[in-house]
Structure formats: structure tokens, C-alpha cells
Write a protein that holds these residues in place. Structure first.
Motif, PDB file in Angstrom:
ATOM      1  N   SER A  72       0.833  -1.200   0.000  1.00  0.00           N
ATOM      2  CA  SER A  72       0.000   0.000   0.000  1.00  0.00           C
ATOM      3  C   SER A  72       0.865   1.246   0.000  1.00  0.00           C
ATOM      4  O   SER A  72       1.990   1.234   0.513  1.00  0.00           O
ATOM      5  N   ILE A  73       0.326   2.321  -0.548  1.00  0.00           N
ATOM      6  CA  ILE A  73       0.982   3.618  -0.434  1.00  0.00           C
ATOM      7  C   ILE A  73       0.688   4.238   0.932  1.00  0.00           C
ATOM      8  O   ILE A  73       1.251   5.269   1.297  1.00  0.00           O
ATOM      9  N   ASN A  74      -0.197   3.586   1.685  1.00  0.00           N
ATOM     10  CA  ASN A  74      -0.501   3.979   3.060  1.00  0.00           C
ATOM     11  C   ASN A  74      -0.178   2.789   3.965  1.00  0.00           C
ATOM     12  O   ASN A  74      -1.070   2.155   4.528  1.00  0.00           O
ATOM     13  N   PRO A  75       1.102   2.455   4.118  1.00  0.00           N
ATOM     14  CA  PRO A  75       1.486   1.211   4.792  1.00  0.00           C
ATOM     15  C   PRO A  75       1.222   1.233   6.292  1.00  0.00           C
ATOM     16  O   PRO A  75       1.249   2.283   6.938  1.00  0.00           O
ATOM     17  N   VAL A  76       0.964   0.052   6.840  1.00  0.00           N
ATOM     18  CA  VAL A  76       0.719  -0.132   8.261  1.00  0.00           C
ATOM     19  C   VAL A  76       1.597  -1.279   8.753  1.00  0.00           C
ATOM     20  O   VAL A  76       1.753  -2.295   8.068  1.00  0.00           O
TER      21      VAL A  76
END
Length: 268
Positions: A72-76
Motif C-alpha cells: 500500500s501507499i498507506n502502509p501499516v
């Protein structure tokens, strides 16, 4: 070996595409670009260091090392392998304060083995962090630091520690038994700060547990070290400390429980 280094002001928001691979050599960045975007599937296979933007004098800011939950470009990273002071990123030269990199949202690719790098950093330096708020010390509270491989209600090693502590008139607590809205790292700091003693299971030298041992010692807490089977090669800073070994079977855990009771009653 390569790893992702991700700094964000707000970790709930996606990375800005204009900040992808900032200050990353082109020959590295090109491996993870596609014709229209970025190869997040490949990036998710790399270890990732993630931190919020932080001031250079903020010794309480924490970074996490692990793997992205999904591409993801919004990594977790919901289950980090290691947590450490964000200031290590400056001390190790991974971020350049002259370019405000510690206070600038960006995604970089770095060369090196981050697991060795940050484990060695923690082993070589006293931990300079403090909890935001420490609780009063409870003389009957024993903080237990160990890998969370099983729920505390069924973990046989933890239950042996609980039983031995109870016989000594004490109570054990693991951080995954605490349900607060606080960050888990803050819960760990506060649990250690409010305890009278720390028991740490250093089997396999779990990086998180070793981090917590270092913090406990830095707080002046007595740290009782236990280990399943043979004692591994210990980091220099704790190599002089006694380690109590145990066997993970019925008889071995009964012996461990009895030993904990004797340690806590000073009858050993």
C-alpha cells in the motif's frame, strides 16, 4: 539488503507520490518503479522502518521495524519486530537533520540489514527514553516481558510465573493484559515504571524483550532473566547477569514457579 524508511506527519494518510523515493539513488528507485506507479508488492517484501515526523531533541519519539501488513501507499505495521528511539535514525546517519529529514514526510530506500543495525544500536547504547507519565511504583506488581506467542490466560510459562508470584504475595502482569487507548509502547514503559521488579524471558533473544530489559535496567529496576533450555550468547551489557533456565514441560514449569516464589521472597 534493502529496506524501506518511511517518515510521515500523519500515519493515517497515504504517502505523497511526490515524496516517493526522495533522496534514494536512481539505480535503487528504478527497481521499484512501474510504467505508471510504484511496485508496492515488491516494496512490501522488504523490511520497513516507520516513524512519525519528530524533533531532533525529542528523545521519547519511537520508530518501528517490521513488515507492512499489505502492499500500500498507506502502509501499516501492526506487529513490529522491534521498536527503538526515533533518534537512532539521526545517530546512525539514516536521516540528515541538515535537510530536515526527521521532520519531512518521505519514503526512502536504504541499503543494509535493519535488524542487525538497530539491535546493535540498542545493545551499544543506554536507552535514553522516558515514558510520558510514570505511575507510582506498586511494591506487589511484577512486570513480565516475554514474546506474546500465546494468550496470557493459557501461556504455560506465564501461568507458572503468575503462580510463583502469587505464592510470594505478588501479582504478575503482561502488557497484553492492559487495555487502554494508549500506544502499546507507552503501556510497556508505564508497566515497567510502576512495577517493583521485572521478569524477562530472553529465550531466542527476542529484540522487543531485549529492548524492554534495557529500559528496565535503565530505570533502575531489578531484572530477573529466564530462558528456555540453554542460555544464548548474551549482549555484552547483560552478559554478567545470572539467567535462570527452565524446561517447558510440567516438571520444568513447576520448578520455574517454585524458583520465582523463592526469588521474590529472597529465599534462594
Amino acid at each position: 539488503m534493502l529496506f524501506n524508511l518511511i517518515i510521515r506527519a500523519d500515519e493515517t494518510l497515504p504517502m505523497l507520490t511526490s515524496r516517493m523515493f526522495e533522496r534514494t539513488p536512481d539505480e535503487l528507485a528504478d527497481r521499484y518503479r512501474t510504467s505508471t506507479s510504484f511496485d508496492f508488492n515488491a516494496l512490501a517484501q522488504l523490511p520497513t522502518v516507520m516513524a512519525r515526523e519528530f524533533e531532533s531533541d525529542d528523545m521519547g519519539a519511537m520508530a518501528r521495524l517490521g513488515y507492512m501488513d499489505s502492499p500500500s501507499i498507506n502502509p501499516v505495521i501492526s506487529s513490529p519486530v522491534l521498536q527503538f528511539p526515533s533518534h537512532a535514525l539521526l545517530d546512525l546517519g539514516l536521516l540528515d537533520e541538515n535537510f530536515w529529514e526527521n521532520k519531512r514526510t518521505h519514503w526512502r530506500l536504504c541499503e543494509g540489514d535493519p535488524f542487525r543495525l538497530f539491535s546493535k544500536f540498542l545493545a551499544d547504547r543506554p536507552l535514553p527514553v522516558e515514558p510520558e507519565a510514570s505511575s507510582a511504583c506498586d511494591p506487589n506488581l511484577i512486570a513480565v516481558m516475554m514474546p506474546f506467542t500465546e494468550d496470557p490466560s493459557i501461556d504455560p510459562v506465564y501461568l507458572a510465573l503468575v503462580e510463583g508470584s502469587k505464592r510470594a504475595g505478588k501479582k504478575c502482569r503482561r502488557v497484553d493484559e492492559i487495555w487502554t487507548p494508549a500506544d502499546i509502547t507507552e503501556d510497556i514503559f508505564n508497566l515497567i515504571a510502576s512495577s517493583s521488579l521485572v521478569i524477562a524471558d530472553i529465550t531466542d533473544l527476542n529484540p522487543n524483550v531485549m529492548f524492554e530489559v534495557g529500559y528496565a535496567i535503565g530505570r533502575g529496576k531489578q531484572a530477573v532473566l529466564i530462558c528456555k533450555d540453554d542460555v544464548p550468547q548474551l549482549p555484552f551489557d547483560i552478559s554478567h547477569r545470572r539467567v535462570f533456565t527452565y524446561k517447558r514441560d510440567k516438571d520444568g514449569l513447576a520448578i520455574l514457579s517454585d524458583r520465582v516464589m523463592k526469588i521474590l521472597t529472597n529465599d534462594q
